[in-house]
Design a protein around this motif. Sequence first.
Motif, mmCIF file in Angstrom:
data_model
loop_
_atom_site.group_PDB
_atom_site.id
_atom_site.type_symbol
_atom_site.label_atom_id
_atom_site.label_comp_id
_atom_site.label_asym_id
_atom_site.label_seq_id
_atom_site.Cartn_x
_atom_site.Cartn_y
_atom_site.Cartn_z
ATOM 1 N N VAL A 36 29.740 25.625 -11.483
ATOM 2 C CA VAL A 36 31.019 25.842 -10.392
ATOM 3 C C VAL A 36 30.456 26.088 -8.599
ATOM 4 O O VAL A 36 31.092 26.270 -8.148
ATOM 5 C CB VAL A 36 31.879 27.161 -10.868
ATOM 6 N N CYS A 37 28.993 26.731 -9.741
ATOM 7 C CA CYS A 37 28.777 28.107 -7.769
ATOM 8 C C CYS A 37 27.723 26.385 -7.231
ATOM 9 O O CYS A 37 28.206 26.345 -5.893
ATOM 10 C CB CYS A 37 27.066 28.494 -8.362
ATOM 11 N N LYS A 57 22.149 27.476 -7.607
ATOM 12 C CA LYS A 57 23.544 26.932 -6.465
ATOM 13 C C LYS A 57 23.197 26.215 -6.104
ATOM 14 O O LYS A 57 23.730 24.997 -4.929
ATOM 15 C CB LYS A 57 23.565 27.962 -6.211
ATOM 16 N N PHE A 74 31.297 24.606 0.573
ATOM 17 C CA PHE A 74 31.390 25.433 2.277
ATOM 18 C C PHE A 74 30.291 24.962 3.037
ATOM 19 O O PHE A 74 31.039 24.894 4.260
ATOM 20 C CB PHE A 74 30.507 26.934 1.867
ATOM 21 N N PHE A 130 31.303 25.377 -5.125
ATOM 22 C CA PHE A 130 31.688 25.888 -4.134
ATOM 23 C C PHE A 130 30.506 26.258 -2.425
ATOM 24 O O PHE A 130 31.045 25.808 -2.126
ATOM 25 C CB PHE A 130 31.581 27.282 -4.445
ATOM 26 N N LEU A 176 37.995 19.166 -1.734
ATOM 27 C CA LEU A 176 38.876 20.656 -1.616
ATOM 28 C C LEU A 176 40.426 19.961 -1.778
ATOM 29 O O LEU A 176 41.227 20.926 -3.231
ATOM 30 C CB LEU A 176 38.248 21.169 -0.193
#
Length: 231
Positions: free
Chosen positions: A149-150, A126, A157, A153, A35
């Motif tokens: 992208v999913c 995802k 997370f 993410f 990140l």
Amino acid sequence: MMDNIWWSLPLTLVVFYAARALSQRLKMPLLNPLLVSMAIIIPFLLFTGIPYQRYFQGSKILNDFLQPAVVALAFPLYEQIHQIRARWKSIITVCFIGSLTAMISGGAIALWMGATPEIVASILPKSVTTPIAMATAESIGGIPTISAVCVIFVGIFGAIFGHSIFNLMRINTKSARGLAMGSASHALGTARSVELDYQEGAFSSLALVICGIITSLLAPLLFPLLLHLFA
């Protein structure tokens, strides 16, 4: 300097290892190395006007190492093979339920919010590793880049908040934590589990592989069913 691409790989490595050192020193979940690296490199590319394709070309060797790195996760599995043999029914059941939950929740929420079938197909896989997610999404009419992208993410997370959620829910069993992390947050969650506990990382890598297989097999069957029920 910007006409060449020799700097791309050194830049990526310097930023990542600096972010990793910062994360290890401060022990803050939000300072996830991936990140932090994204937060530095993306603005840098935007500010300098360097196309992402050009940047990627210079550091493509890192992407080429992705598949060998995933294969290397098999080593912790080998060291835990005795536990896996003794509990294989429970492991398969957990991964099956985890895969179904990930696909149904993501797809149903996307449809409820008005997403098109193409976007839903991109979101559905995802929770598996990027190569499998992109191939699965493409096979059911999704957009592979959106799936990637999913995946990133969801992985970030899980890597940041996953263990805090486990602690809050008082889930302390290493195998349970590992299977949950691998089922929900694929390779990024697995990498975090490996950092914290070797046995947990082994079960997470096992879930990563099994959930990838289950998702790739069930997504083509589940996708039209979700469209029928929620669209």
